[in-house]
Design a protein around this motif. Structure first.
Motif, PDB file in Angstrom:
ATOM      1  N   TYR A 277       0.817  -1.207   0.000  1.00 28.13           N
ATOM      2  CA  TYR A 277       0.000   0.000   0.000  1.00 28.13           C
ATOM      3  C   TYR A 277       0.856   1.265   0.000  1.00 28.13           C
ATOM      4  CZ  TYR A 277      -4.631  -2.076   0.541  1.00 28.13           C
ATOM      5  OH  TYR A 277      -5.808  -2.749   0.316  1.00 28.13           O
ATOM      6  N   LEU A 278       2.096   1.156   0.521  1.00 29.35           N
ATOM      7  CA  LEU A 278       2.994   2.314   0.497  1.00 29.35           C
ATOM      8  C   LEU A 278       3.354   2.694  -0.942  1.00 29.35           C
ATOM      9  CD1 LEU A 278       5.427   1.674   3.493  1.00 29.35           C
ATOM     10  CD2 LEU A 278       4.007   3.695   3.139  1.00 29.35           C
ATOM     11  N   ASN A 279       3.336   1.732  -1.835  1.00 28.57           N
ATOM     12  CA  ASN A 279       3.657   2.041  -3.230  1.00 28.57           C
ATOM     13  C   ASN A 279       2.727   3.125  -3.774  1.00 28.57           C
ATOM     14  OD1 ASN A 279       5.692   0.125  -3.273  1.00 28.57           O
ATOM     15  ND2 ASN A 279       4.379  -1.496  -4.090  1.00 28.57           N
ATOM     16  N   GLU A 280       1.418   2.951  -3.529  1.00 34.73           N
ATOM     17  CA  GLU A 280       0.440   3.934  -4.028  1.00 34.73           C
ATOM     18  C   GLU A 280       0.657   5.299  -3.379  1.00 34.73           C
ATOM     19  OE1 GLU A 280      -4.419   4.678  -4.190  1.00 34.73           O
ATOM     20  OE2 GLU A 280      -3.588   2.908  -3.186  1.00 34.73           O
ATOM     21  N   TYR A 281       0.854   5.295  -2.064  1.00 36.65           N
ATOM     22  CA  TYR A 281       1.029   6.566  -1.356  1.00 36.65           C
ATOM     23  C   TYR A 281       2.293   7.282  -1.835  1.00 36.65           C
ATOM     24  CZ  TYR A 281       1.586   9.907   2.465  1.00 36.65           C
ATOM     25  OH  TYR A 281       1.744  11.066   3.197  1.00 36.65           O
ATOM     26  N   ASN A 282       3.372   6.533  -2.004  1.00 36.53           N
ATOM     27  CA  ASN A 282       4.629   7.139  -2.429  1.00 36.53           C
ATOM     28  C   ASN A 282       4.520   7.741  -3.829  1.00 36.53           C
ATOM     29  OD1 ASN A 282       5.943   6.524  -0.042  1.00 36.53           O
ATOM     30  ND2 ASN A 282       6.652   4.525  -0.778  1.00 36.53           N
ATOM     31  N   MET A 283       3.758   7.091  -4.691  1.00 33.59           N
ATOM     32  CA  MET A 283       3.559   7.649  -6.031  1.00 33.59           C
ATOM     33  C   MET A 283       2.729   8.936  -5.963  1.00 33.59           C
ATOM     34  SD  MET A 283       3.069   4.442  -8.675  1.00 33.59           S
ATOM     35  CE  MET A 283       1.727   3.686  -7.757  1.00 33.59           C
ATOM     36  N   LEU A 284       1.692   8.935  -5.106  1.00 36.19           N
ATOM     37  CA  LEU A 284       0.863  10.128  -4.967  1.00 36.19           C
ATOM     38  C   LEU A 284       1.666  11.304  -4.428  1.00 36.19           C
ATOM     39  CD1 LEU A 284      -2.428   8.598  -3.503  1.00 36.19           C
ATOM     40  CD2 LEU A 284      -2.117   9.588  -5.769  1.00 36.19           C
ATOM     41  N   ASN A 286       4.921  11.668  -4.793  1.00 37.28           N
ATOM     42  CA  ASN A 286       6.155  11.842  -5.571  1.00 37.28           C
ATOM     43  C   ASN A 286       7.401  11.511  -4.761  1.00 37.28           C
ATOM     44  OD1 ASN A 286       4.831  12.771  -7.967  1.00 37.28           O
ATOM     45  ND2 ASN A 286       4.562  14.773  -6.977  1.00 37.28           N
ATOM     46  N   ARG A 287       7.335  10.408  -4.031  1.00 36.92           N
ATOM     47  CA  ARG A 287       8.482   9.946  -3.262  1.00 36.92           C
ATOM     48  C   ARG A 287       9.027   8.681  -3.904  1.00 36.92           C
ATOM     49  NH1 ARG A 287       7.128   9.662   2.998  1.00 36.92           N
ATOM     50  NH2 ARG A 287       6.211   7.679   2.337  1.00 36.92           N
ATOM     51  N   PRO A 288      10.295   8.338  -3.643  1.00 39.77           N
ATOM     52  CA  PRO A 288      10.830   7.065  -4.146  1.00 39.77           C
ATOM     53  C   PRO A 288       9.914   5.906  -3.744  1.00 39.77           C
ATOM     54  CG  PRO A 288      12.591   8.402  -3.255  1.00 39.77           C
ATOM     55  CD  PRO A 288      11.320   9.123  -2.920  1.00 39.77           C
ATOM     56  N   ILE A 289       9.749   4.958  -4.607  1.00 37.99           N
ATOM     57  CA  ILE A 289       8.739   3.917  -4.447  1.00 37.99           C
ATOM     58  C   ILE A 289       8.914   3.112  -3.163  1.00 37.99           C
ATOM     59  CG2 ILE A 289       9.984   2.114  -5.677  1.00 37.99           C
ATOM     60  CD1 ILE A 289       6.236   2.939  -5.985  1.00 37.99           C
ATOM     61  N   ASP A 290      10.136   2.938  -2.692  1.00 39.52           N
ATOM     62  CA  ASP A 290      10.370   2.106  -1.510  1.00 39.52           C
ATOM     63  C   ASP A 290      10.514   2.925  -0.220  1.00 39.52           C
ATOM     64  OD1 ASP A 290      12.730   3.289  -2.190  1.00 39.52           O
ATOM     65  OD2 ASP A 290      13.974   1.488  -1.936  1.00 39.52           O
ATOM     66  N   PRO A 295      10.975  -3.743   7.104  1.00 38.49           N
ATOM     67  CA  PRO A 295      11.781  -4.928   6.771  1.00 38.49           C
ATOM     68  C   PRO A 295      10.874  -6.093   6.369  1.00 38.49           C
ATOM     69  CG  PRO A 295      12.573  -3.897   8.787  1.00 38.49           C
ATOM     70  CD  PRO A 295      11.297  -3.204   8.435  1.00 38.49           C
ATOM     71  N   VAL A 296      11.227  -6.767   5.308  1.00 37.03           N
ATOM     72  CA  VAL A 296      10.344  -7.792   4.747  1.00 37.03           C
ATOM     73  C   VAL A 296      10.113  -8.961   5.709  1.00 37.03           C
ATOM     74  CG1 VAL A 296      10.891  -7.223   2.368  1.00 37.03           C
ATOM     75  CG2 VAL A 296      12.333  -8.872   3.598  1.00 37.03           C
ATOM     76  N   ASP A 297      11.016  -9.172   6.675  1.00 37.26           N
ATOM     77  CA  ASP A 297      10.862 -10.279   7.610  1.00 37.26           C
ATOM     78  C   ASP A 297      10.343  -9.816   8.975  1.00 37.26           C
ATOM     79  OD1 ASP A 297      13.096  -8.834   8.256  1.00 37.26           O
ATOM     80  OD2 ASP A 297      14.352 -10.587   8.743  1.00 37.26           O
ATOM     81  N   ALA A 298       9.893  -8.569   9.072  1.00 36.35           N
ATOM     82  CA  ALA A 298       9.463  -8.019  10.362  1.00 36.35           C
ATOM     83  C   ALA A 298       8.099  -8.567  10.772  1.00 36.35           C
ATOM     84  CB  ALA A 298       9.405  -6.500  10.272  1.00 36.35           C
ATOM     85  N   SER A 299       7.870  -8.571  12.095  1.00 34.23           N
ATOM     86  CA  SER A 299       6.577  -8.936  12.678  1.00 34.23           C
ATOM     87  C   SER A 299       6.608  -8.579  14.161  1.00 34.23           C
ATOM     88  CB  SER A 299       6.276 -10.430  12.491  1.00 34.23           C
ATOM     89  OG  SER A 299       7.211 -11.217  13.191  1.00 34.23           O
TER      90      SER A 299
END
Length: 426
Positions: A277-284, A286-290, A295-299
């Motif tokens: 969901y951050l991808n959409e917000y970052n595009m709106l 105008n921020r770098p996509i990531d 962290p992908v392994d976080a919980s």
């Protein structure tokens, strides 16, 4: 013998003097009591001048409360029989009595004036604080966008001890009514139950929309903005809700950042969806996509900033819309608990980052009234709920739309008993 008589007379005169002093003290005290109720003119009428000293005809009950009562009456009777008092002597007695009374008055008057001066200062300070608070609230209010709703303007904000305000999450980047109502949370401040209910209204509820064909609840917003949405909720749930606050994406993210972020328990699956969901917000934005990726392994217990919390709240793939609305309420509850301290430490960001992105039909005077209740509301219990309640709905497909068909009577009963604190049958 003559000396003994003289000492006896002197002793008797001292007792008379003490009796008169006690009498005058009583009269002066009662005079000040009367002055508080009836004013200065009444005070003099109730003072010692009413007593007929020239004839020693004061009623016996006026002396009856004093220890030297018998001595006073005995001596007065003896002097009246052997040597009647002259008008001149009586005048002198009155003058002496007046003089005696006046000696005590300045101290009492000074004390009375001191109390009055103190109360005046307190009142002035309270008025000054009230005026300052009103000016502050007024300046903050002017930063929001006020959009009056003519149909609802005369409708009450509070009904039966409950203030209902609909919080609308709009998925637009700027203020206004463009975009969809991505979240609808009914905030009910109940003075009857001492609770703040945050009740999510699921957007797929199939409802009757005034002036339109039946549709999903969030379609009412698309057809007629906040005003039609409020009318739709009132008609289908039989609840008086006439005020709203609309929040866009940017305001929501800024709110989370202003309170220093929130800590929430996330599964790894939820973490993956936050990044998506951050991808959409970052595009709106105008921020770098990531930007702000977790962290992908976080919980587990994670600290989320504004954009991350926004992404977390929009996830409807885990737990359907019920899970999504629950996540929204968790964030709002965390924000509510952090608001008081954040207002002291980071008020600038909260004011400049949030208020300009809010739209409301709450008037300035109503906003001021709500602000006065703020300290009390901090003691209220926060309760989360969602409509439709469990066991009151079923999934259906109508006109190729996936909707929730709801038993509205069960949900109306839930509102009456839980939010309004009514007993069954009331």
């Amino acid at each position: 013998m003559e000396k003994e008589t003289s000492r006896e007379n002197l002793s008797e005169m001292e007792r008379i003097h003490r009796g008169l002093e006690a009498f005058l003290e009583k009269e002066v005290y009662e005079g000040y009591e009367a002055e508080s109720d009836a004013g200065p003119e009444h005070t003099q009428q109730n003072g010692y001048e009413e007593c007929e000293y020239d004839e020693y005809e004061c009623d016996e009950h006026e002396y009856g409360e004093y220890e030297d009562e018998e001595s006073v009456r005995t001596v007065m009777a003896r002097q009246s029989a052997n040597k009647p008092a002259t008008r001149q002597g009586a005048s002198a007695s009155r003058a002496g009595a007046g003089k005696s009374g006046r000696k005590k008055q300045p101290a009492k008057k000074k004390k009375h004036k001191g109390i009055k001066r103190f109360l005046t200062i307190v009142v002035v300070l309270l008025l000054a604080v009230t005026a300052l608070w009103y000016v502050t609230v007024s300046k903050l209010y002017d930063k929001m966008e006020y959009v009056p709703t003519e149909i609802l303007a005369d409708e009450p904000m509070k009904e039966d001890g409950v203030t209902n305000i609909l919080l609308i999450g709009n998925d637009s980047r700027a203020g206004g009514e463009d975009g969809r109502s991505d979240a609808m949370i009914l905030v009910s401040i109940s003075n009857r139950t001492k609770t703040i209910y945050m009740t999510s209204l699921l957007r797929d509820i199939y409802v009757e929309i005034p002036g339109h064909e039946s549709n999903r609840l969030n379609a009412a917003y698309a057809f007629g903005g906040p005003e039609l949405l409020l009318e739709t909720i009132k008609q289908n749930l039989d609840i008086e809700v006439n005020r709203y606050v609309q929040v866009n994406f940017q305001a929501f993210a800024n709110l989370i950042d202003a309170v220093g972020g929130v800590e929430l328990e996330l599964t790894n699956e939820e973490v993956q969806l936050v990044n998506a969901y951050l991808n959409e917000y970052n595009m709106l934005e105008n921020r770098p996509i990531d930007t702000d990726y977790l962290p992908v392994d976080a919980s587990g217990l994670l600290h989320l900033n504004g954009p991350q919390a926004l992404a977390y709240s929009r996830n409807r793939y885990i737990g359907s819309d019920f899970g999504r609305t629950e996540r929204q309420r968790k964030i709002l509850e965390a924000v509510f608990h952090q608001l008081p301290s954040s207002m002291l430490t980071n008020s600038g960001d909260m004011i400049d980052g949030i208020l300009p992105n809010l739209t409301t039909n709450i008037s300035k005077s109503e906003c001021y009234t709500l602000s006065l209740d703020a300290p009390k509301l901090l003691t209220y219990e926060i309760v989360q709920a969602s409509i439709p309640i469990e066991g009151s709905y079923q999934n259906a497909t109508i006109r190729k739309m996936s909707v929730l068909q709801v038993d509205f009577e069960k949900n109306k009963e839930f509102i009456r008993t839980h939010i309004y604190g009514e007993q069954e049958g009331e």
